[in-house]
Write a protein that holds these residues in place. Structure first.
Motif, short mmCIF file in Angstrom:
data_model
loop_
_atom_site.label_atom_id
_atom_site.label_comp_id
_atom_site.label_asym_id
_atom_site.label_seq_id
_atom_site.Cartn_x
_atom_site.Cartn_y
_atom_site.Cartn_z
N LYS A 163 0.09 26.57 25.79
CA LYS A 163 1.49 27.16 26.06
C LYS A 163 2.59 26.26 26.46
CE LYS A 163 3.42 30.67 29.38
NZ LYS A 163 2.81 31.52 30.65
N TYR A 164 2.23 25.21 27.03
CA TYR A 164 3.18 23.92 27.27
C TYR A 164 3.10 22.72 26.49
CZ TYR A 164 3.26 26.87 31.56
OH TYR A 164 3.46 28.06 32.44
N ASN A 165 2.35 22.96 25.29
CA ASN A 165 2.02 21.84 24.33
C ASN A 165 1.43 20.56 25.31
OD1 ASN A 165 2.20 20.87 21.74
ND2 ASN A 165 4.04 19.46 22.36
N SER A 166 0.51 20.89 25.84
CA SER A 166 -0.18 20.04 26.76
C SER A 166 -1.67 20.06 26.34
CB SER A 166 -0.05 20.47 28.36
OG SER A 166 1.46 20.35 28.55
N ARG A 167 -2.26 19.07 26.55
CA ARG A 167 -3.97 19.03 26.29
C ARG A 167 -4.57 18.81 27.80
NH1 ARG A 167 -5.58 15.43 21.15
NH2 ARG A 167 -4.73 17.08 19.47
N ALA A 211 -8.20 28.69 34.05
CA ALA A 211 -6.97 29.22 33.71
C ALA A 211 -5.91 28.24 32.99
CB ALA A 211 -6.17 30.06 34.84
N LEU A 212 -6.14 26.94 33.81
CA LEU A 212 -5.29 25.90 33.32
C LEU A 212 -5.55 25.26 31.97
CD1 LEU A 212 -4.88 23.55 36.60
CD2 LEU A 212 -3.17 25.04 35.54
N SER A 213 -6.91 25.23 31.68
CA SER A 213 -7.37 24.89 30.36
C SER A 213 -6.88 25.98 29.18
CB SER A 213 -8.89 24.63 30.08
OG SER A 213 -9.53 26.06 30.34
N GLU A 214 -6.89 27.15 29.68
CA GLU A 214 -6.27 28.27 28.65
C GLU A 214 -4.95 28.08 28.36
OE1 GLU A 214 -10.01 31.46 29.23
OE2 GLU A 214 -8.22 31.65 30.61
N ILE A 248 -7.66 21.13 28.76
CA ILE A 248 -8.65 20.70 29.82
C ILE A 248 -7.86 20.93 31.00
CG2 ILE A 248 -9.86 18.78 30.78
CD1 ILE A 248 -10.13 17.66 28.11
N GLY A 249 -8.55 21.81 31.83
CA GLY A 249 -7.89 21.79 33.32
C GLY A 249 -9.03 20.93 34.13
N ILE A 250 -8.47 20.30 35.24
CA ILE A 250 -8.93 19.56 36.28
C ILE A 250 -8.51 19.71 37.56
CG2 ILE A 250 -9.25 17.17 37.00
CD1 ILE A 250 -8.87 16.18 34.09
N GLY A 251 -9.27 20.20 38.65
CA GLY A 251 -8.96 20.29 40.04
C GLY A 251 -9.92 19.81 40.78
N TYR A 284 0.38 19.08 37.00
CA TYR A 284 0.76 17.81 36.23
C TYR A 284 0.16 17.84 34.89
CZ TYR A 284 2.22 15.92 40.91
OH TYR A 284 2.80 15.65 41.96
N ASP A 285 1.02 17.44 34.04
CA ASP A 285 0.63 17.32 32.59
C ASP A 285 0.25 15.82 32.51
OD1 ASP A 285 0.44 17.00 30.08
OD2 ASP A 285 2.41 17.76 29.69
N VAL A 286 -1.18 15.49 32.17
CA VAL A 286 -1.26 14.25 31.92
C VAL A 286 -1.16 14.14 30.55
CG1 VAL A 286 -3.04 12.32 32.20
CG2 VAL A 286 -2.61 13.93 34.06
N TYR A 287 -0.37 13.02 29.79
CA TYR A 287 -0.02 13.33 28.40
C TYR A 287 -0.70 12.16 27.70
CZ TYR A 287 4.30 10.98 30.36
OH TYR A 287 5.06 10.23 31.03
#
Length: 267
Positions: free
Chosen positions: A147-151, A140-143, A108-111, A188-191
């Motif tokens: 790659k960074y083991n993030s959601r 692009a962030l959601s895709e 999920i990408g948020i901006g 930022y990676d909101v984990y």
């Protein structure tokens, strides 16, 4: 009278520009399964995902914008807190047994930024049109999240508009650059949306990780590399730390250009 849905004027040729929070939800299905051609099964899966996303959006006052081959896009007026709560809830629900396959590889990408909403048409054809550099960025962030083991990846502009940001757990991941718009921003990676083991690993290493990022951006690649190596000793699955080790190695070998020495992602 003009019909309106989600703030989109439906008279052809009319448009408006709004400042809003934009979200894109991507899954492994969107990234890997949709091919050129026809398959009724694809539509069924997209509809199931859209129903789940739409149901969660309603809880947090979000609005569906569109569904494309790159994911499901939504907007949240000006409320970044609601957007993050939506993303976290969707990720938590995706971990449920009955939804794991449907939302496999969720990102999920948020901006926050400008969104042009309009309608175009000819004769009996009338369709909404949405254009936004911020939408391009969050897509692009959601895709890139996997790659960074993030959601959940969030731009700095969106993070700056959070009220009570301490209620969310995040780490500064680095810098991104949008070439066509000539815009750079932090991400930022909101984990809070990660699985428990990943979340607590990132929580423990956050200060070390952010120190490494700060050193990298200063050009202290050798020193930054030592921080990321220490993180990997504790958690070899920290994909973002691995990416930075590779980038530090390339920078020290002078195998990168000036942009690659600064930005984690360039689009």
């Amino acid at each position: 009278m003009e019909k309106q849905q989600y703030g989109i004027p439906f008279a052809p040729g009319k448009s408006e520009v709004v400042e809003t929070v934009i979200v894109n939800v991507s899954t492994a299905f969107f990234r890997d399964k949709i091919k050129i051609g026809t398959d009724a099964g694809h539509i069924t899966v997209i509809n199931m995902q859209t129903e789940d996303v739409g149901h969660t959006l309603e809880k947090y006052n979000g609005r569906l914008l569109c569904i494309t081959r790159r994911g499901i896009a939504a907007m949240f007026e000006h409320d970044c807190n609601d957007a993050l709560q939506f993303a976290i809830t969707l990720c938590q629900d995706a971990a449920l047994r009955e939804r794991r396959e449907l939302f496999k590889g969720i990102g999920i990408g948020i901006g926050y930024g400008s969104l042009c909403l309009g309608t175009v048409g000819y004769k009996d054809l009338c369709m909404p049109l949405m254009m936004s550099e911020t939408m391009d960025t969050v897509t692009a962030l959601s895709e890139s999240a996997q790659k960074y083991n993030s959601r959940i990846l969030v731009t700095g502009d969106a993070m700056a508009r959070l009220s009570g940001s301490k209620q969310f757990n995040s780490r500064r991941l680095g810098m991104i650059y949008h070439k066509s718009a000539d815009i750079s921003d932090e991400i930022y990676d909101v984990y809070d949306g990660d699985l428990a083991d990943t979340k607590y690993s990132k929580m423990r290493s956050r200060l070390f990780f952010e120190t490494g990022v700060k050193l990298f951006l200063k050009g202290a690649y050798l020193e930054a590399r030592t921080y990321f190596i220490e993180i990997l000793k504790a958690d070899r699955n920290d994909a973002a730390a691995k990416q930075y080790v590779f980038k530090c190695d390339n920078c020290m070998a002078d195998e990168t250009d000036d942009n690659e020495k600064k930005y984690l992602e360039i689009w």
